[in-house]
Design a protein around this motif. Structure first.
Motif, PDB file in Angstrom:
ATOM      1  N   GLU A  30      -4.569  -5.196  -5.307  1.00 32.33           N
ATOM      2  CA  GLU A  30      -3.309  -4.456  -5.208  1.00 32.33           C
ATOM      3  C   GLU A  30      -3.566  -2.952  -5.128  1.00 32.33           C
ATOM      4  O   GLU A  30      -2.890  -2.242  -4.367  1.00 32.33           O
ATOM      5  CB  GLU A  30      -2.411  -4.776  -6.407  1.00 32.33           C
ATOM      6  CG  GLU A  30      -1.068  -4.094  -6.370  1.00 32.33           C
ATOM      7  CD  GLU A  30      -0.198  -4.485  -5.191  1.00 32.33           C
ATOM      8  OE1 GLU A  30       0.780  -3.740  -4.938  1.00 32.33           O
ATOM      9  OE2 GLU A  30      -0.457  -5.494  -4.519  1.00 32.33           O
ATOM     10  N   MET A  31      -4.530  -2.466  -5.873  1.00 30.20           N
ATOM     11  CA  MET A  31      -4.857  -1.039  -5.804  1.00 30.20           C
ATOM     12  C   MET A  31      -5.369  -0.674  -4.412  1.00 30.20           C
ATOM     13  O   MET A  31      -4.980   0.367  -3.858  1.00 30.20           O
ATOM     14  CB  MET A  31      -5.884  -0.681  -6.870  1.00 30.20           C
ATOM     15  CG  MET A  31      -5.341  -0.701  -8.265  1.00 30.20           C
ATOM     16  SD  MET A  31      -6.665  -0.334  -9.437  1.00 30.20           S
ATOM     17  CE  MET A  31      -5.703   0.250 -10.817  1.00 30.20           C
ATOM     18  N   ALA A  37      -2.296   1.694   2.284  1.00 32.21           N
ATOM     19  CA  ALA A  37      -0.944   1.896   2.801  1.00 32.21           C
ATOM     20  C   ALA A  37      -0.500   3.351   2.670  1.00 32.21           C
ATOM     21  O   ALA A  37       0.340   3.816   3.442  1.00 32.21           O
ATOM     22  CB  ALA A  37       0.043   0.983   2.075  1.00 32.21           C
ATOM     23  N   SER A  38      -1.071   4.079   1.716  1.00 28.92           N
ATOM     24  CA  SER A  38      -0.672   5.465   1.502  1.00 28.92           C
ATOM     25  C   SER A  38      -1.577   6.464   2.224  1.00 28.92           C
ATOM     26  O   SER A  38      -1.308   7.662   2.217  1.00 28.92           O
ATOM     27  CB  SER A  38      -0.647   5.794   0.006  1.00 28.92           C
ATOM     28  OG  SER A  38      -1.970   5.793  -0.511  1.00 28.92           O
ATOM     29  N   ARG A  53      -4.746  -2.279  -1.580  1.00 30.58           N
ATOM     30  CA  ARG A  53      -3.642  -2.403  -0.636  1.00 30.58           C
ATOM     31  C   ARG A  53      -2.766  -1.151  -0.670  1.00 30.58           C
ATOM     32  O   ARG A  53      -2.432  -0.580   0.364  1.00 30.58           O
ATOM     33  CB  ARG A  53      -2.797  -3.635  -0.964  1.00 30.58           C
ATOM     34  CG  ARG A  53      -1.686  -3.899   0.054  1.00 30.58           C
ATOM     35  CD  ARG A  53      -0.736  -4.983  -0.409  1.00 30.58           C
ATOM     36  NE  ARG A  53       0.059  -4.588  -1.569  1.00 30.58           N
ATOM     37  CZ  ARG A  53       1.089  -3.743  -1.536  1.00 30.58           C
ATOM     38  NH1 ARG A  53       1.439  -3.172  -0.407  1.00 30.58           N
ATOM     39  NH2 ARG A  53       1.760  -3.449  -2.624  1.00 30.58           N
ATOM     40  N   ARG A  54      -2.431  -0.701  -1.867  1.00 26.43           N
ATOM     41  CA  ARG A  54      -1.568   0.484  -1.993  1.00 26.43           C
ATOM     42  C   ARG A  54      -2.275   1.747  -1.526  1.00 26.43           C
ATOM     43  O   ARG A  54      -1.666   2.619  -0.902  1.00 26.43           O
ATOM     44  CB  ARG A  54      -1.098   0.647  -3.429  1.00 26.43           C
ATOM     45  CG  ARG A  54      -0.079  -0.398  -3.807  1.00 26.43           C
ATOM     46  CD  ARG A  54       0.417  -0.197  -5.208  1.00 26.43           C
ATOM     47  NE  ARG A  54       1.289  -1.296  -5.591  1.00 26.43           N
ATOM     48  CZ  ARG A  54       2.307  -1.167  -6.406  1.00 26.43           C
ATOM     49  NH1 ARG A  54       2.589   0.003  -6.936  1.00 26.43           N
ATOM     50  NH2 ARG A  54       3.049  -2.217  -6.708  1.00 26.43           N
TER      51      ARG A  54
END
Length: 75
Positions: free
Chosen positions: A53-54, A60-61, A56-57
């Motif tokens: 999740e880290m 995405a940023s 992925r975020r």
């Protein structure tokens, strides 16, 4: 049959990745999992569950990465 909006599905089969983390990063991940637990009243989240999740975020940023992907190539 008319053209479909979805032509193909991406392969989302999990891929196992093994890596070595510096001890400090692992400690931080453990602490982060504990912080999530404290905020949500549950049990601590394991580092292995946090990392995807880290990442992925983070990706995405990353504006450069996102722009490159939109152009159809690497960033």
């Amino acid at each position: 049959m008319s053209a479909l909006k979805i032509s193909a599905l991406e392969d989302d089969t999990p891929v196992k990745v093994t890596l070595d983390l510096p001890a400090g990063v692992h400690r931080d991940l453990v602490d982060y999992g504990k912080a999530i637990s404290a905020a949500n009243g549950g049990k601590a989240v394991e580092p292995g569950k946090l990392i995807p999740e880290m990442l992925r975020r983070f990706m995405a940023s990353d504006r450069g990465f996102v722009r490159g992907r939109k152009r159809g190539g690497p960033a």
